[in-house]
Design an enzyme around this catalytic site. Structure first.
Site, short mmCIF file in Angstrom:
data_model
loop_
_atom_site.label_atom_id
_atom_site.label_comp_id
_atom_site.label_asym_id
_atom_site.label_seq_id
_atom_site.Cartn_x
_atom_site.Cartn_y
_atom_site.Cartn_z
N ARG A 162 16.05 -17.11 -6.11
CA ARG A 162 16.94 -15.95 -5.92
C ARG A 162 18.35 -16.38 -5.48
O ARG A 162 19.02 -15.68 -4.72
CB ARG A 162 16.36 -14.99 -4.87
N SER A 236 12.42 -6.00 -4.02
CA SER A 236 12.14 -6.74 -2.78
C SER A 236 13.38 -6.74 -1.90
O SER A 236 14.44 -7.19 -2.35
CB SER A 236 11.76 -8.18 -3.08
N GLU A 338 17.14 -10.27 0.65
CA GLU A 338 17.50 -10.59 -0.73
C GLU A 338 18.63 -9.67 -1.21
O GLU A 338 19.46 -10.03 -2.03
CB GLU A 338 16.26 -10.41 -1.63
N1 EPU Z 1 1.21 -8.73 -0.07
C1 EPU Z 1 0.64 -8.07 0.98
N2 EPU Z 1 1.11 -6.84 1.33
C2 EPU Z 1 2.12 -6.24 0.66
C3 EPU Z 1 2.72 -6.92 -0.42
C4 EPU Z 1 2.25 -8.17 -0.77
O1 EPU Z 1 -0.28 -8.56 1.61
O2 EPU Z 1 2.50 -5.13 1.03
C5 EPU Z 1 0.69 -10.05 -0.45
C6 EPU Z 1 -0.47 -9.91 -1.41
O3 EPU Z 1 -1.47 -10.79 -1.00
C7 EPU Z 1 0.05 -10.42 -2.73
C8 EPU Z 1 1.18 -11.34 -2.31
O4 EPU Z 1 1.67 -10.80 -1.09
O5 EPU Z 1 -0.93 -11.12 -3.42
C9 EPU Z 1 2.29 -11.37 -3.34
O6 EPU Z 1 2.68 -10.06 -3.68
P1 EPU Z 1 3.32 -9.70 -5.09
O7 EPU Z 1 2.54 -10.30 -6.20
O8 EPU Z 1 3.58 -8.23 -5.12
O9 EPU Z 1 4.68 -10.50 -5.10
P2 EPU Z 1 5.79 -10.69 -3.97
O10 EPU Z 1 5.78 -12.11 -3.54
O11 EPU Z 1 5.67 -9.66 -2.92
C10 EPU Z 1 7.61 -11.44 -5.69
C11 EPU Z 1 9.01 -11.07 -6.06
C12 EPU Z 1 9.03 -9.81 -6.89
C13 EPU Z 1 8.20 -10.03 -8.14
C14 EPU Z 1 6.78 -10.42 -7.73
C15 EPU Z 1 5.90 -10.76 -8.91
C16 EPU Z 1 10.38 -11.95 -4.26
C17 EPU Z 1 11.24 -11.64 -3.08
N3 EPU Z 1 9.81 -10.91 -4.86
O12 EPU Z 1 7.11 -10.41 -4.84
O13 EPU Z 1 10.36 -9.55 -7.27
O14 EPU Z 1 8.18 -8.87 -8.94
O15 EPU Z 1 6.84 -11.58 -6.88
O16 EPU Z 1 6.24 -12.02 -9.42
O17 EPU Z 1 10.24 -13.11 -4.63
C18 EPU Z 1 12.35 -8.43 -6.59
O18 EPU Z 1 12.84 -9.53 -6.39
O19 EPU Z 1 12.99 -7.37 -6.41
C19 EPU Z 1 10.96 -8.34 -7.00
C20 EPU Z 1 10.32 -7.18 -7.09
#
Ligand code: EPU
Length: 342
Positions: A162, A236, A338
């Protein structure tokens, strides 16, 4: 060309919070941009793209310029790739769909990300195992002070998680004009991200296609992330923080359920959504689903802060401060935003 005065910026950001610009204008090409920059040289400047990664916490006593440079063109192709240039003001998801309809592969995992083409290299957007830098070829940007177009290759952009030079070293110095992507003529699927495979199975897909992958991503995103046209948000709000191997081991010992992924350099990336969900405004209360007035933490993805209607930018910012403090108190991990705060 004289900009309009005292314009509400709420319609121009996905958070939809109220804030006003003293002067506001849109530009469709470098001539219009140069003329507007010349007109407003004495004022503080804010460049707006799709407004999907921005939180206004105050009025802008200066000039806000909205990038509306459009156009998609095929520059050239070789045996394996096509090189596609898109104007920075093109809507990202419409551009992705355009490429999918022509069977150019690479962007399908990045379907439904809000915002415009210009934001894609700015913050090296990423989702479901793919980052923009994997598809990026080069870009053209307007150097505000020197008043000329400069080309940036991939190595010039300093891409990180990012991150790019446009958010750091060159912040405020360039206006992104267009981006060229190198896309595959023969698809190479990236469905390593578990949720995609599961979704494809649910959809009953027998033969993999980039359209099917795109649809799977759209379904996953729609099920977890609030639609900014309905509920204001900027995706995010925080980055997923990285910690040392020692810190990871310590946390894992105390919080065995903690979600973390190893980085190539031996550090670990923690799921900020998990850290936030496990913290809260008081004992036994989670931030996930928390709401104060119209500012809240999304109930299906704790990493996303939302504006349920009339929240101010300051209220959302204040909530983000409290979340950062409580996560730090519990885990001694400092979250980084972010979203750009103005
Ligand atoms: N999780 C929780 N609680 C929550 C949310 C997430 O426990 O409320 C845990 C879950 O275990 C899940 C893990 O976190 O398995 C990862 O969650 P998720 O797959 O939703 O991905 P993320 O790491 O929260 C990142 C990106 C997203 C992108 C997704 C999918 C960042 C800051 N965000 O989110 O990007 O869509 O991966 O690849 O890296 C964005 O940047 O605006 C965005 C939405």
């Amino acid at each position: 060309m004289k900009p309009a005065e005292n314009i509400s910026l709420a319609p121009y950001t996905s958070f939809g919070v109220e804030s006003r610009a003293r002067f506001f204008a849109a530009f469709r090409n470098t001539d219009e941009l140069a003329a507007l920059l010349d007109w407003g040289v004495q004022y503080p400047l804010v460049i707006l793209g799709g407004g999907s990664n921005l939180l206004f916490t105050r009025d802008v006593d200066g000039l806000v310029l909205k990038n509306e440079i459009k156009g998609i063109s095929e520059l050239h192709e070789d045996n394996d790739y096509v090189y596609i240039r898109a104007g920075a003001g093109e809507n990202w998801h419409q551009f992705v769909l355009y490429c999918i309809s022509r069977n150019w592969s690479g962007l399908e995992n990045l379907s439904l990300i809000p915002g415009n083409v210009g934001a894609s290299p700015m913050q090296n957007i990423g989702a479901y195992g793919v980052e923009l830098e994997d598809l990026f070829w080069d870009l053209e940007a307007w150097h505000i002070r020197d008043q000329k177009t400069v080309t940036f290759t991939k190595s010039d952009c300093g891409f990180g998680y990012r991150e790019s030079v446009f958010k750091n070293k060159y912040k405020g110095q360039f206006v992104l004009l267009n981006v060229t992507y190198r896309l595959r003529k023969k698809p190479r699927f990236n469905i390593s991200y578990g949720a995609i495979e599961q979704e494809l199975e649910k959809m009953g897909v027998k033969e993999l296609s980039i359209k099917a992958v795109s649809e799977a991503v759209i379904r996953i995103r729609s099920s977890k992330l609030p639609d900014p046209r309905v509920t204001g948000n900027a995706g995010s709000f925080f980055k997923n923080p990285s910690v040392s191997a020692e810190k990871h081991a310590y946390l894992k010992k105390h919080f065995p359920d903690m979600v973390a992924y190893p980085n190539a350099d031996g550090t670990f990336k923690l799921a900020a959504g998990w850290l936030i969900e496990q913290s809260g405004p008081g004992p036994g209360i989670s931030w996930k689903g928390f709401r104060r007035g119209d500012a809240g933490c999304h109930d299906r993805q704790a990493l996303v802060l939302v504006n349920y209607g009339k929240a101010s930018g300051s209220e959302i910012f204040q909530l983000s401060e409290e979340i950062m403090q409580s996560v730090y108190q519990k885990f001694e991990v400092l979250l980084e935003r972010e979203v750009n705060i103005i």
